[in-house]
Design a protein around this motif. Structure first.
Motif, PDB file in Angstrom:
ATOM      1  N   LYS A 150       0.746  -1.229   0.070  1.00  0.00           N
ATOM      2  CA  LYS A 150      -0.062  -0.027  -0.025  1.00  0.00           C
ATOM      3  C   LYS A 150       0.787   1.182   0.119  1.00  0.00           C
ATOM      4  CE  LYS A 150      -3.992  -2.266   2.227  1.00  0.00           C
ATOM      5  NZ  LYS A 150      -4.649  -2.385   3.610  1.00  0.00           N
ATOM      6  N   LEU A 151       0.313   1.937  -0.766  1.00  0.00           N
ATOM      7  CA  LEU A 151       1.118   3.536  -0.875  1.00  0.00           C
ATOM      8  C   LEU A 151       0.711   4.447   0.458  1.00  0.00           C
ATOM      9  CD1 LEU A 151       0.552   4.069  -4.638  1.00  0.00           C
ATOM     10  CD2 LEU A 151       2.399   3.150  -3.489  1.00  0.00           C
ATOM     11  N   ALA A 152      -0.289   4.294   0.833  1.00  0.00           N
ATOM     12  CA  ALA A 152      -0.695   5.178   2.323  1.00  0.00           C
ATOM     13  C   ALA A 152      -1.867   4.489   2.885  1.00  0.00           C
ATOM     14  CB  ALA A 152      -0.932   6.771   1.562  1.00  0.00           C
ATOM     15  N   VAL A 153      -2.039   4.913   4.169  1.00  0.00           N
ATOM     16  CA  VAL A 153      -2.867   4.314   5.049  1.00  0.00           C
ATOM     17  C   VAL A 153      -3.270   5.438   6.226  1.00  0.00           C
ATOM     18  CG1 VAL A 153      -3.917   2.369   6.578  1.00  0.00           C
ATOM     19  CG2 VAL A 153      -2.419   1.793   4.723  1.00  0.00           C
ATOM     20  N   PHE A 154      -4.652   5.899   6.113  1.00  0.00           N
ATOM     21  CA  PHE A 154      -5.120   6.837   7.233  1.00  0.00           C
ATOM     22  C   PHE A 154      -6.149   5.991   7.973  1.00  0.00           C
ATOM     23  CE2 PHE A 154      -3.070   9.153   3.679  1.00  0.00           C
ATOM     24  CZ  PHE A 154      -2.838  10.138   4.234  1.00  0.00           C
ATOM     25  N   THR A 155      -6.246   6.279   9.376  1.00  0.00           N
ATOM     26  CA  THR A 155      -7.450   5.907  10.166  1.00  0.00           C
ATOM     27  C   THR A 155      -8.010   6.792  10.872  1.00  0.00           C
ATOM     28  OG1 THR A 155      -5.656   5.264  11.895  1.00  0.00           O
ATOM     29  CG2 THR A 155      -6.094   3.603  10.179  1.00  0.00           C
ATOM     30  N   LEU A 156      -9.372   6.518  11.195  1.00  0.00           N
ATOM     31  CA  LEU A 156     -10.056   7.255  12.065  1.00  0.00           C
ATOM     32  C   LEU A 156     -10.734   6.346  13.221  1.00  0.00           C
ATOM     33  CD1 LEU A 156     -11.148  10.219  12.949  1.00  0.00           C
ATOM     34  CD2 LEU A 156     -13.433   9.324  11.522  1.00  0.00           C
ATOM     35  N   ASN A 157     -10.043   6.014  14.207  1.00  0.00           N
ATOM     36  CA  ASN A 157     -10.435   5.069  15.257  1.00  0.00           C
ATOM     37  C   ASN A 157     -11.114   5.661  16.221  1.00  0.00           C
ATOM     38  OD1 ASN A 157      -9.190   2.872  13.901  1.00  0.00           O
ATOM     39  ND2 ASN A 157      -7.114   3.566  14.796  1.00  0.00           N
ATOM     40  N   SER A 158     -12.376   5.149  16.712  1.00  0.00           N
ATOM     41  CA  SER A 158     -12.937   5.283  17.649  1.00  0.00           C
ATOM     42  C   SER A 158     -11.895   5.081  19.158  1.00  0.00           C
ATOM     43  CB  SER A 158     -14.407   4.911  17.879  1.00  0.00           C
ATOM     44  OG  SER A 158     -14.402   3.561  17.858  1.00  0.00           O
ATOM     45  N   SER A 159     -12.490   5.621  20.251  1.00  0.00           N
ATOM     46  CA  SER A 159     -11.903   5.084  21.582  1.00  0.00           C
ATOM     47  C   SER A 159     -12.157   3.817  21.799  1.00  0.00           C
ATOM     48  CB  SER A 159     -12.298   6.259  22.752  1.00  0.00           C
ATOM     49  OG  SER A 159     -13.831   5.985  22.846  1.00  0.00           O
ATOM     50  N   LYS A 160     -11.266   3.251  22.724  1.00  0.00           N
ATOM     51  CA  LYS A 160     -11.368   1.518  23.059  1.00  0.00           C
ATOM     52  C   LYS A 160     -12.941   1.273  23.410  1.00  0.00           C
ATOM     53  CE  LYS A 160      -9.408  -1.650  26.026  1.00  0.00           C
ATOM     54  NZ  LYS A 160      -8.297  -2.166  27.136  1.00  0.00           N
ATOM     55  N   ASN A 161     -13.357   2.136  24.249  1.00  0.00           N
ATOM     56  CA  ASN A 161     -14.859   1.453  24.634  1.00  0.00           C
ATOM     57  C   ASN A 161     -16.122   2.047  23.557  1.00  0.00           C
ATOM     58  OD1 ASN A 161     -13.759  -0.299  26.641  1.00  0.00           O
ATOM     59  ND2 ASN A 161     -13.814   1.816  27.974  1.00  0.00           N
ATOM     60  N   SER A 162     -15.676   2.614  22.822  1.00  0.00           N
ATOM     61  CA  SER A 162     -16.881   3.542  21.867  1.00  0.00           C
ATOM     62  C   SER A 162     -17.321   2.411  20.720  1.00  0.00           C
ATOM     63  CB  SER A 162     -16.195   4.624  20.883  1.00  0.00           C
ATOM     64  OG  SER A 162     -17.077   5.219  20.246  1.00  0.00           O
ATOM     65  N   LYS A 163     -18.658   2.663  20.393  1.00  0.00           N
ATOM     66  CA  LYS A 163     -19.321   1.782  19.585  1.00  0.00           C
ATOM     67  C   LYS A 163     -19.400   2.353  18.305  1.00  0.00           C
ATOM     68  CE  LYS A 163     -20.236  -0.993  22.921  1.00  0.00           C
ATOM     69  NZ  LYS A 163     -19.867  -2.545  22.834  1.00  0.00           N
ATOM     70  N   MET A 164     -18.704   3.862  18.172  1.00  0.00           N
ATOM     71  CA  MET A 164     -18.629   4.342  16.827  1.00  0.00           C
ATOM     72  C   MET A 164     -17.978   3.369  15.592  1.00  0.00           C
ATOM     73  SD  MET A 164     -20.259   6.979  17.495  1.00  0.00           S
ATOM     74  CE  MET A 164     -20.087   8.372  16.462  1.00  0.00           C
ATOM     75  N   PRO A 165     -18.334   3.776  14.364  1.00  0.00           N
ATOM     76  CA  PRO A 165     -17.580   3.139  13.236  1.00  0.00           C
ATOM     77  C   PRO A 165     -16.089   3.254  13.348  1.00  0.00           C
ATOM     78  CG  PRO A 165     -19.614   4.228  12.480  1.00  0.00           C
ATOM     79  CD  PRO A 165     -19.506   4.450  13.967  1.00  0.00           C
ATOM     80  N   ARG A 166     -15.403   2.320  12.865  1.00  0.00           N
ATOM     81  CA  ARG A 166     -13.761   2.625  12.802  1.00  0.00           C
ATOM     82  C   ARG A 166     -13.509   2.530  11.144  1.00  0.00           C
ATOM     83  NH1 ARG A 166     -12.700  -1.280  15.717  1.00  0.00           N
ATOM     84  NH2 ARG A 166     -12.503  -2.968  14.158  1.00  0.00           N
ATOM     85  N   LEU A 167     -12.801   3.595  10.760  1.00  0.00           N
ATOM     86  CA  LEU A 167     -12.981   4.075   9.307  1.00  0.00           C
ATOM     87  C   LEU A 167     -11.347   3.767   8.980  1.00  0.00           C
ATOM     88  CD1 LEU A 167     -14.762   7.119   8.940  1.00  0.00           C
ATOM     89  CD2 LEU A 167     -15.566   4.767   8.924  1.00  0.00           C
ATOM     90  N   THR A 168     -10.998   3.311   7.841  1.00  0.00           N
ATOM     91  CA  THR A 168      -9.718   2.957   7.316  1.00  0.00           C
ATOM     92  C   THR A 168      -9.605   3.490   5.767  1.00  0.00           C
ATOM     93  OG1 THR A 168      -9.132   1.165   8.612  1.00  0.00           O
ATOM     94  CG2 THR A 168      -7.644   1.554   6.915  1.00  0.00           C
ATOM     95  N   LEU A 169      -8.695   4.370   5.408  1.00  0.00           N
ATOM     96  CA  LEU A 169      -8.597   4.975   4.062  1.00  0.00           C
ATOM     97  C   LEU A 169      -7.079   4.452   3.471  1.00  0.00           C
ATOM     98  CD1 LEU A 169      -9.897   6.482   1.628  1.00  0.00           C
ATOM     99  CD2 LEU A 169      -8.530   8.390   2.580  1.00  0.00           C
ATOM    100  N   SER A 170      -7.270   3.610   2.537  1.00  0.00           N
ATOM    101  CA  SER A 170      -5.748   3.313   2.227  1.00  0.00           C
ATOM    102  C   SER A 170      -5.567   3.412   0.451  1.00  0.00           C
ATOM    103  CB  SER A 170      -5.656   1.731   2.200  1.00  0.00           C
ATOM    104  OG  SER A 170      -6.561   0.960   1.821  1.00  0.00           O
ATOM    105  N   GLN A 171      -4.560   3.653  -0.164  1.00  0.00           N
ATOM    106  CA  GLN A 171      -4.342   3.764  -1.343  1.00  0.00           C
ATOM    107  C   GLN A 171      -3.434   2.466  -1.738  1.00  0.00           C
ATOM    108  OE1 GLN A 171      -1.716   6.979  -2.684  1.00  0.00           O
ATOM    109  NE2 GLN A 171      -2.989   7.406  -4.361  1.00  0.00           N
TER     110      GLN A 171
END
Length: 315
Positions: A42-63
């Motif tokens: 992969k050329l690049a990877v970005f993440t938007l992680n929720s906190s450990k106990n959060s139920k929010m979605p975990r996002l990953t953007l990769s090229q």
């Protein structure tokens, strides 16, 4: 002895591919983190992680090496919708969660993400089986003693057992676990925890390669969320998993009525439970919602009492 709830989906990972995007820093918010050491070409990877106990979605953007961008959103549908993964999401709730996920992702990347047409990378089909509190360790023990050639088997304290496909590790995992024990161990906040006492959950985690096989088996049009996240698909996956693990040979049968009566002092306990079972048969499950001056707490108590003496009130 088995009674199941209608929900069938827990965690799902969806991905969508984009091309001709500007540099990521131009459309990602400062909340995103860039992974410095990337792997798998992969050329690049970005993440938007929720906190450990959060139920929010975990996002990953990769090229990837072909300069395409792939955005993946992973989340427990019921966990995000109501703060706990019990009960599981049912078919009527799937469009609601997909619409909510589309809006959530789009807000964090500043361009449109369509969860309905996104490809399914992971799907955890699940089912909560009412088998009785005392029967759960017996069933898990029985599963641990069954002969299997195609699965690696892992047993944890007679509370959890999971099977991994030997050929494609982690692409197909079948898990049975005591839902109440998981709740206690996780120290979650759930007001109706008594509901979990009699529940054994079966969960089937499928990833890309197994999902491709599922599409072929059921002649599904594609691997989008609309095609995969359906009740009929879940039923097929779960029933096949039960057959593969010989679950039916491990389920504990109801104790016969005559043997219950023959035990000392059991007749007095049996009469009101049989009356409760008759109400369930005539008025339907959860009849406490009908305004008959029969509270939810009392209903749950009688369900528990029924299973404790070997009677399934839902059969």
């Amino acid at each position: 002895m088995e009674h199941s709830a209608e929900g069938f989906i827990d965690t799902v990972a969806l991905t969508q591919t984009f091309q001709n995007l500007p540099p990521a820093e131009q459309f990602l918010s400062p909340n995103w983190s860039k992974i410095q050491k990337v792997r798998n070409g992969k050329l690049a990877v970005f993440t938007l992680n929720s906190s450990k106990n959060s139920k929010m979605p975990r996002l990953t953007l990769s090229q990837t090496a072909n300069y395409l961008w792939h955005l993946t959103a992973e989340v427990s549908f019921p966990g995000w919708l109501r703060g706990t993964n019990f009960p599981l999401c049912n078919e009527k709730e799937i469009p609601l969660v997909l619409s909510k996920l589309s809006d959530f992702v789009s807000e964090h990347i500043n361009f449109e993400f369509n969860a309905f047409t996104a490809r399914v990378l992971r799907s955890d089909f699940a089912q909560d089986m009412m088998v009785g509190q005392a029967n759960k360790p017996k069933i898990i023990k029985g599963l641990s003693e069954m002969p299997f050639d195609n699965f690696k088997r892992h047993l944890i304290d007679y509370e959890t057992i999971y099977f991994e496909n030997k050929g494609v590790k982690k692409n197909y995992v079948i898990t049975f676990y005591d839902k109440y024990a998981q709740f206690i161990n996780s120290k979650s906040n759930f007001s109706d925890s008594d509901l979990l006492n009699d529940i054994l959950r079966i969960e089937v985690r499928m990833r890309t390669e197994k999902i491709k096989g599922l599409i072929k088996s059921l002649s599904l049009p594609d691997n989008t969320a609309t095609s995969i996240l359906r009740k009929d698909v879940a039923d097929f996956v779960l029933e096949r998993a039960k057959d593969q693990t010989n679950l039916k040979n491990c389920l504990v049968n109801n104790t016969g009525i005559l043997s219950l009566i023959s035990e000392e002092n059991r007749l007095v306990k049996l009469i009101p439970i049989l009356g409760f079972r008759e109400l369930v048969q005539r008025l339907g499950a959860n009849f406490h919602n009908l305004g008959l001056n029969f509270t939810k707490k009392t209903y749950q108590r009688y369900v528990k009492k029924s299973f404790e003496i070997g009677i399934n009130p839902f059969e």
